[in-house]
Structure formats: C-alpha cells, structure tokens
Design a protein around this motif. Sequence first.
Motif, PDB file in Angstrom:
ATOM      1  N   UNK A   1       0.730  -1.155  -0.113  1.00 42.16           N
ATOM      2  CA  UNK A   1       0.063   0.068  -0.034  1.00 42.16           C
ATOM      3  C   UNK A   1       0.999   1.100  -0.025  1.00 42.16           C
ATOM      4  N   UNK A   2       0.390   2.369  -0.661  1.00 49.86           N
ATOM      5  CA  UNK A   2       1.456   3.476  -0.743  1.00 49.86           C
ATOM      6  C   UNK A   2       1.226   4.153   0.633  1.00 49.86           C
ATOM      7  N   UNK A   3       0.339   3.697   1.843  1.00 44.96           N
ATOM      8  CA  UNK A   3       0.337   4.578   2.713  1.00 44.96           C
ATOM      9  C   UNK A   3       0.323   3.534   3.826  1.00 44.96           C
ATOM     10  N   UNK A   4       0.480   3.926   5.257  1.00 43.87           N
ATOM     11  CA  UNK A   4       0.696   3.068   6.388  1.00 43.87           C
ATOM     12  C   UNK A   4      -0.749   3.002   7.102  1.00 43.87           C
ATOM     13  N   UNK A   5      -1.301   2.026   7.102  1.00 42.86           N
ATOM     14  CA  UNK A   5      -2.745   1.841   7.641  1.00 42.86           C
ATOM     15  C   UNK A   5      -2.789   2.294   8.963  1.00 42.86           C
ATOM     16  N   UNK A   6      -3.700   2.630   9.472  1.00 40.25           N
ATOM     17  CA  UNK A   6      -4.131   3.099  10.771  1.00 40.25           C
ATOM     18  C   UNK A   6      -5.454   2.598  11.642  1.00 40.25           C
ATOM     19  N   UNK A   7      -5.292   2.319  12.643  1.00 40.26           N
ATOM     20  CA  UNK A   7      -6.655   2.013  13.617  1.00 40.26           C
ATOM     21  C   UNK A   7      -7.354   3.171  13.937  1.00 40.26           C
TER      22      UNK A   7
END
Length: 301
Positions: free
Chosen positions: A203-209
Amino acid sequence: MRLFLALLCLFSAAPVLAQRIDGRPRTAIMTAFPPEHAALAGHVERVRTVRVNGVPVMLGTMAGKPVLLVESGVSMVNAAMTTQWLVDRFNVKRILFSGIAGGIDPTLHIGDVVVAADWSQYLETTMARETDKGYVPIFRTPGNDLPNFGMIFPRDVEVGNRAEAKSWHRAFTADTALLAIARDLSLTESLARCVDVTAVKCLPHQPALHVGGRGISGPAFMDNAAYRQYLFTTFQARVLDMESAAVAQVAYANRVPFIAFRSLSDLAGGDAENNQMTIFMTLASANSARVVRDFVSRLPD
C-alpha cells in the motif's frame, strides 16, 4: 401409557438440544471466511476442537485468556445463527468479530482497521412501488425519515431483550467497556502495509486504527460508487460488511457484550479502478487479527 412415554421422550430430549458443550467462561472470536480465520487460528494455544451443526469450534487460549474461535460463514443469516448457538452452547463472556470490510468513509484507506461504535443494517428496507408520484413505500418504521435510494427505503429493526421491551432500533451499539480498551490501542498499533514479505504488492500509505463511528452490514457484496456515497451520507457509515450488524443484534438480544474489528480490503465501489478485495483481503485479515490479538491480551482476567 403411550402418551406418557411420548411426553417423557419429549421432555427428556429437550434439554439435550440446549446442552452446554463447555462451561468455561470464554471470549468468543468470530470470523466469516477462511482468510480471516487463518489469520487467528495459529495464535490459539492448547486447542481442543468441537463441532456444532458441522461447524468446527476451536477452544483454547490466546495471550493466556480463554477463547473460542469459530468461522460462521459469510452472510447475515450464518452470522446470526452462529452467534445464537454460541451463546446457547458455550459460556460466552463477550463476542469479538474479526474480518475484512469495504470502506465507505472517503477519508479511510485500504488496510485501515475500524472498530465501530455501533452497527446498522443498511438493507433492512422496503422496496417501494413506483407511481406517477414517484416511489411510495407501503410502510415506514416509526420515526424513520432516512432518504431513499430510488425504490429502496431504509427500515429500522424491532427487537428487545429481557431488560428492555421491544422497540425500534436503527443501530446496535458495541460495548462501551470494550470500546474503551480498543481506544487504548489507537496510539500503539502498527499495521502491515505489504501483502507479503516479498513486498511485491504494498500500500502507498501506512494503515491506521480508527475507533468510533458507525458500521453497516447487509446480505450483499457492495461495489457501487453511487450507492456507497448514499450510504455514507445517509448512515454516516465508515465501513460495510456482511455480518457484524447481525452479530450485534443477537448479542443485544442476549445481553452479551459485543465489538467488531474490520480492516478495509476494498472501498466498496470507491476504488479508482477495479475492486481491490481479492488483492488485499489477506492483508486486511491479518491487520484485523493483529488488533484483535493485542486487544485480547488487554482484556481483564
């Protein structure tokens, strides 16, 4: 005499149908289909497997806490049915659902994990008749003035439990104490960005909660941009799946604490090109499971 024997058989058989399989208080962890289940199964220790209606139920521990893990099967009906027999057959202290979802909130991204504060059924509806005055539903639930999407008019659900009389519900809430534990994870959780260790697909981004907001569920795989926008506007929904609201409703009816963890595998029709579910469902399953494992470790003994 024959009548007496028949009644004896009837009443002697009845308790067997509801007989509890395991009396140890446990956290029930539910998933819908194999990738979600596989992301958690390897983390259940001291496993003993039993079957109910042909469905395997793994009994064991996770992070030292007594748990059971079960794959309900995809669909609202499977989820509701499985939840009820879990409550009937096991000593369920709380219910957790772990799985993938479609993203409805345009601020969210694939890989993010959402822990919704409540869950609605977006396809609990009236399909209205078309007239020369437009679509006219024959019935609307009391107080429900949500806008329609063409012939589709949302309805609420009437249900109660032993503490509350039957009433109309638009949503069923996650347990407040469990949500508080989930919020404590928000600053500490690190989620996967790549599908596998080869980093071929990342993914081009860091997943978040994200904790809070509304989730919605229905008996359909949703991949339509216009309906996605309608659902976001009408329900203020963040994520969409095919099970959580059903589990939330049965948990409410049985007064069992409930919470769901859903990681975005796709954008439910908002993807730039094709739907991304088949590409990112394993990553999303792993991210949801990772949060669940950390969550379980923080549950009170």
